[in-house]
Scaffold this active site. Structure first.
Site, PDB file in Angstrom:
ATOM      1  N   LEU A  91      -2.800 -27.198   2.378  1.00  0.00           N
ATOM      2  CA  LEU A  91      -3.022 -28.593   2.728  1.00  0.00           C
ATOM      3  C   LEU A  91      -4.126 -29.214   1.884  1.00  0.00           C
ATOM      4  CD1 LEU A  91      -2.954 -28.246   6.626  1.00  0.00           C
ATOM      5  CD2 LEU A  91      -1.193 -29.335   5.219  1.00  0.00           C
ATOM      6  N   GLY A  92      -5.119 -28.396   1.504  1.00  0.00           N
ATOM      7  CA  GLY A  92      -6.263 -28.915   0.763  1.00  0.00           C
ATOM      8  C   GLY A  92      -7.403 -29.316   1.676  1.00  0.00           C
ATOM      9  N   HIS A  96       0.812  -1.214   0.000  1.00  0.00           N
ATOM     10  CA  HIS A  96       0.000   0.000   0.000  1.00  0.00           C
ATOM     11  C   HIS A  96       0.849   1.269   0.000  1.00  0.00           C
ATOM     12  CE1 HIS A  96       0.430  -0.218   4.512  1.00  0.00           C
ATOM     13  NE2 HIS A  96       0.480   1.086   4.362  1.00  0.00           N
ATOM     14  N   ASP A 111       0.364  -7.720   1.540  1.00  0.00           N
ATOM     15  CA  ASP A 111       0.732  -6.301   1.613  1.00  0.00           C
ATOM     16  C   ASP A 111       2.244  -6.118   1.644  1.00  0.00           C
ATOM     17  OD1 ASP A 111       0.236  -3.623   1.529  1.00  0.00           O
ATOM     18  OD2 ASP A 111      -0.177  -3.397   3.666  1.00  0.00           O
ATOM     19  N   GLY A 120       3.415   6.944   8.800  1.00  0.00           N
ATOM     20  CA  GLY A 120       4.652   6.983   8.029  1.00  0.00           C
ATOM     21  C   GLY A 120       5.589   5.829   8.296  1.00  0.00           C
ATOM     22  N   ASN A 121       5.284   5.019   9.327  1.00  0.00           N
ATOM     23  CA  ASN A 121       6.120   3.867   9.661  1.00  0.00           C
ATOM     24  C   ASN A 121       5.764   2.626   8.859  1.00  0.00           C
ATOM     25  OD1 ASN A 121       5.984   5.591  12.306  1.00  0.00           O
ATOM     26  ND2 ASN A 121       7.821   4.350  12.527  1.00  0.00           N
ATOM     27  N   SER A 122       4.690   2.658   8.083  1.00  0.00           N
ATOM     28  CA  SER A 122       4.305   1.499   7.281  1.00  0.00           C
ATOM     29  C   SER A 122       5.464   1.070   6.398  1.00  0.00           C
ATOM     30  CB  SER A 122       3.097   1.828   6.403  1.00  0.00           C
ATOM     31  OG  SER A 122       1.930   1.928   7.158  1.00  0.00           O
TER      32      SER A 122
END
Length: 462
Positions: free
Chosen positions: A277-278, A116, A146, A220-222
């Protein structure tokens, strides 16, 4: 009058004699103030501070601040200036700037950040802690986790942060959140691991497994680093929970093992290889345990097995309770999703289950999860194997796995099988991509599908 005075004098004399007699009979008891045991009351926050001071935060901070960068995202959009441009497209170009943080993970300039942070970027600029600025190129992204990978070029080696093992983090462990918000140069905050395998359902229903911390993280730390006291990268700071948009006590990071696997897949395959795993699963609790007639209240219960999957071939059965994966405890679905998020198709996972009160371990080979999103419909679909199609009496189709928007989620389309789009046969997700790429974006979409009751239907989305 004389009689009154006489009575008053008698009363005074009697009172004096009584008080004097009491004082003569009273035993003196000296009053002393004995010294009390000294109690030392230490505020609880001082205990935490004492423990913190015994941990060398300075070394971890010095190792990491120069490898966390400021990422500037410049996007260009067009602003319509008249009614014709509004309906037909066009208009004056307008630059918009977004920003976040990133982490250099190799000396040759590869940088992890959040998807993002760099979404829809026309240009990317990276500023290091020494204020030197570089133009970055986008290598690849994975919106599901992300995570994005970008790269800068330089004459020498860049400072970088080595990966740690996010499976080894412990509740209460001290960590540092290092970011480069608002181009202020690197900023460090400290906290502890508050929770592991935290699932945030607001991410479009996408099951995730985050590390939760109380280290202060703001917008702003993202894309910044969550590191342990040895200066190792254990997470990528991604989200906060807040009613105001600012930090209020909890922040969340993608575990480093998952982030590392994503970027390795991007570099090797160009996309993310997801191994599953299914199985269809559900979390255990007291209510479910009572209905199932089991004593376990923690773990993941298998609600169904996909034909031909690794789970099917290994002998896993409906009703089995998954307790561990490769010896790692599984208490809820997020634990399982987080661990499998660091694995690839064809990896073998030792699955420990409880079946009829007996514990056993079965090796399961993970199969590839092949999905694509149909953004115009707000759904995600996956490929089906021949056994799954045969079970539904079909020869072709793809299954809807989840809704991507709250509006579509109301229709509960999960589990339906799409056989045609715009009257064209759909065999796999590649057909879906081709059909959607060819359509005019203003034209309606005709979807033919089999519902979960086995009935054929057709919807037209306008």
């Amino acid at each position: 009058m004389k009689q009154t005075m006489r009575l008053l004098l008698v009363a005074l004399l009697a009172g004096t004699i009584t008080l004097g007699g009491y004082k003569m009979l009273e035993k003196e008891t000296p009053i002393s103030f004995a010294p009390q045991p000294t109690s030392h009351y230490i505020p609880t926050n001082l205990t935490a501070i004492g423990e913190a001071l015994s941990t060398d935060f300075t070394e971890a901070a010095e190792k990491t601040v120069h490898a966390v960068v400021h990422v500037k995202n410049i996007t260009v959009s067009r602003q319509p200036t008249n009614i014709y441009e509004y309906f037909q497209g066009g208009g004056q170009p307008r630059a918009m700037i977004g920003s976040g943080s990133g982490v250099i993970i190799s000396p040759d300039g590869y940088i992890i950040t959040n998807n993002h942070v760099i979404a829809n970027a026309a240009n990317l600029e990276v500023t290091l802690n020494n204020n030197r600025t570089y133009t970055a190129k986008l290598v690849g992204t994975d919106p599901g986790t992300d995570i994005a990978l970008i790269k800068i070029e330089g004459d020498g080696d860049f400072p970088f942060i080595p990966f740690g093992d996010s499976n080894d983090v412990r509740l209460g462990e001290w960590v540092l959140a290092v970011g480069n918000p608002f181009n202020l140069t690197s900023t460090v905050t400290a906290g502890i691991i508050s929770a592991k395998a935290r699932d945030l359902n607001q991410f479009d229903g996408n099951p995730q497994s985050f590390i939760q911390t109380d280290a202060a993280v703001n917008r702003g730390n993202s894309g910044g680093a969550l590191v342990n006291t040895r200066g190792e990268l254990i997470g990528i700071n991604t989200a906060i929970t807040s009613e105001t948009g600012s930090y209020v006590g909890y922040s969340f990071a993608v575990p480093s093992n998952n982030a590392r696997k994503v970027i390795e897949d991007i570099l090797e395959y160009g996309n993310v290889q997801r191994g599953i795993l299914g199985i269809q699963v559900g979390n255990l609790n007291t209510e479910v345990a009572n209905k199932m007639g089991v004593d376990e209240t923690q773990g993941v219960i298998i609600g169904g097995i996909e034909k031909g999957s690794g789970a099917d071939k290994s002998g896993l059965k409906q009703g089995d309770i998954i307790k561990k994966l490769d010896g790692v405890q599984v208490n809820k679905f997020a634990d399982m999703a987080g661990y499998l998020g660091s694995k690839r198709p064809n990896d073998v996972v030792e699955v420990t289950i409880i079946r009829n009160g007996t514990e056993k371990t079965l090796p399961v080979t993970l199969v590839k999860l092949e999905t694509t999103s149909i953004d115009d419909l707000g759904i995600e679909v996956k490929n089906l194997n021949k056994a799954e199609l045969k079970e539904r009496g079909l020869s072709n189709g793809v299954m809807v796995t989840r809704a991507l928007t709250p509006e579509i989620a109301r229709y509960k389309l999960e589990g339906i099988i799409i056989t045609q789009l715009n009257d064209e046969t759909v065999n796999n997700i590649e057909d879906v991509k081709s059909i959607m790429a060819q359509r005019n974006y203003r034209s309606p979409i005709k979807m033919t599908f089999m519902d979960t009751q086995g009935q054929m239907n057709t919807f037209i989305f306008r």
